[in-house]
Design a protein around this motif. Structure first.
Motif, short mmCIF file in Angstrom:
data_model
loop_
_atom_site.label_atom_id
_atom_site.label_comp_id
_atom_site.label_asym_id
_atom_site.label_seq_id
_atom_site.Cartn_x
_atom_site.Cartn_y
_atom_site.Cartn_z
N ARG A 130 0.86 -1.18 0.00
CA ARG A 130 0.00 0.00 0.00
C ARG A 130 0.90 1.23 0.00
NH1 ARG A 130 -5.30 1.29 1.38
NH2 ARG A 130 -5.57 3.40 2.18
N ARG A 131 0.56 2.18 -0.85
CA ARG A 131 1.31 3.44 -0.92
C ARG A 131 0.31 4.56 -1.07
NH1 ARG A 131 6.36 4.76 -4.89
NH2 ARG A 131 6.65 6.90 -4.23
N GLY A 132 0.24 5.42 -0.06
CA GLY A 132 -0.79 6.44 -0.06
C GLY A 132 -2.14 5.76 -0.02
N GLY A 133 -3.03 6.12 -0.92
CA GLY A 133 -4.35 5.48 -0.99
C GLY A 133 -4.42 4.35 -1.98
N ALA A 134 -3.31 4.05 -2.65
CA ALA A 134 -3.31 2.99 -3.66
C ALA A 134 -2.69 1.72 -3.09
CB ALA A 134 -2.51 3.45 -4.88
N GLU A 135 -3.09 0.58 -3.65
CA GLU A 135 -2.54 -0.70 -3.20
C GLU A 135 -2.55 -1.68 -4.35
OE1 GLU A 135 -4.96 -1.27 0.23
OE2 GLU A 135 -6.67 -1.95 -0.92
N THR A 136 -1.65 -2.66 -4.25
CA THR A 136 -1.55 -3.67 -5.29
C THR A 136 -1.00 -4.96 -4.70
OG1 THR A 136 -0.87 -4.06 -7.59
CG2 THR A 136 0.80 -3.10 -6.10
N GLY A 137 -0.95 -5.98 -5.53
CA GLY A 137 -0.43 -7.26 -5.11
C GLY A 137 0.14 -8.03 -6.29
N GLY A 155 -0.83 -10.65 -12.96
CA GLY A 155 -0.17 -9.40 -12.62
C GLY A 155 -1.10 -8.21 -12.74
N PHE A 156 -0.75 -7.14 -12.06
CA PHE A 156 -1.54 -5.91 -12.07
C PHE A 156 -0.63 -4.72 -12.27
CE2 PHE A 156 -4.09 -8.85 -9.59
CZ PHE A 156 -5.36 -8.64 -10.10
N ARG A 157 -1.11 -3.75 -13.03
CA ARG A 157 -0.42 -2.46 -13.10
C ARG A 157 -0.70 -1.72 -11.79
NH1 ARG A 157 -3.60 -2.34 -17.44
NH2 ARG A 157 -4.59 -0.46 -16.64
N LEU A 158 0.13 -0.76 -11.46
CA LEU A 158 -0.05 -0.03 -10.20
C LEU A 158 -1.36 0.74 -10.14
CD1 LEU A 158 3.56 1.30 -9.50
CD2 LEU A 158 2.42 -0.73 -8.56
N ASP A 159 -1.89 1.13 -11.28
CA ASP A 159 -3.14 1.90 -11.30
C ASP A 159 -4.38 1.01 -11.49
OD1 ASP A 159 -2.70 1.15 -13.93
OD2 ASP A 159 -3.08 3.14 -14.77
N GLU A 160 -4.19 -0.28 -11.46
CA GLU A 160 -5.28 -1.23 -11.69
C GLU A 160 -5.71 -1.85 -10.35
OE1 GLU A 160 -5.91 -5.08 -14.63
OE2 GLU A 160 -3.91 -4.34 -14.25
N PRO A 161 -7.02 -1.96 -10.09
CA PRO A 161 -7.46 -2.57 -8.82
C PRO A 161 -7.08 -4.04 -8.76
CG PRO A 161 -9.34 -1.96 -10.20
CD PRO A 161 -8.12 -1.52 -10.92
N ALA A 162 -6.40 -4.42 -7.68
CA ALA A 162 -5.91 -5.79 -7.55
C ALA A 162 -6.76 -6.65 -6.63
CB ALA A 162 -4.47 -5.77 -7.03
N PHE A 163 -7.66 -6.04 -5.86
CA PHE A 163 -8.36 -6.79 -4.82
C PHE A 163 -9.87 -6.88 -5.04
CE2 PHE A 163 -4.51 -4.93 -3.04
CZ PHE A 163 -3.83 -6.10 -2.71
N THR A 164 -10.33 -6.60 -6.24
CA THR A 164 -11.76 -6.67 -6.54
C THR A 164 -12.28 -8.08 -6.27
OG1 THR A 164 -11.49 -4.98 -8.24
CG2 THR A 164 -13.49 -6.32 -8.35
N GLY A 165 -13.34 -8.15 -5.47
CA GLY A 165 -13.95 -9.44 -5.17
C GLY A 165 -13.27 -10.22 -4.05
#
Length: 161
Positions: free
Chosen positions: A27-34, A89-99
């Motif tokens: 998580r960085r700021g309000g964004a997050e990824t995995g 994989g996910f880009r940093l601007d793409e939601p990674a945790f949907t669902g």
């Protein structure tokens, strides 16, 4: 034996080094990824630390700066759905945790609620390791979230995932 046989044998032998399958979340700021990761290993007892190898060029590496929090989600052997979800994989601007059900570690990094266990870490160092970068993370906290056996992966070839 043909000229390629020693190389094929080396690839097969390297591939037999077992590894786990994990989801690393940041998580960085309000964004997050995995991302899906297989090269995670405990590397120190005191202080507790883990090593994490990430192929150079992965976008997530931009967020893994010194002291950055991240979580290693340890998958249960039955969680093949997580492999499918994070494997692409996910880009940093793409939601990674949907669902997915997500909690927050003390650091604020995402924890997969369905994971077998998790380790809440902070980056303490990074060094180049061939075509990957090796990150050392100090383990700040961790918890078991379920009962079961961790997912283990054995590759056919040590020259690719």
């Amino acid at each position: 034996m043909n000229d390629r046989e020693p190389q094929k044998q080396l690839a097969a032998a390297l591939g037999r080094i077992p590894s786990g399958l994990f989801v690393v979340t940041v998580r960085r700021g309000g964004a997050e990824t995995g991302m899906l990761a297989s090269w995670v290993q405990q590397c120190s007892f005191e202080p507790p630390q883990i090593s994490l190898a990430i192929k150079r060029g992965r976008e997530i590496a931009a967020w893994l700066t010194e002291d950055a929090p991240f979580v290693v989600n340890i998958l249960d052997e039955s969680q093949t759905d997580m492999l499918i979800h994070f494997g692409r994989g996910f880009r940093l601007d793409e939601p990674a945790f949907t669902g997915l059900a997500v909690e927050r570690a003390a650091s604020g990094a995402p924890v997969l609620s369905e994971a077998l266990a998790y380790l809440d870490c902070r980056v303490v160092s990074r060094c180049a390791a061939g075509d990957h970068d090796l990150y050392i993370g100090r383990v700040i906290a961790g918890r078991m979230l379920g009962e079961g056996h961790p997912m283990v992966h054995v590759r056919k070839s040590g020259f690719h995932y």
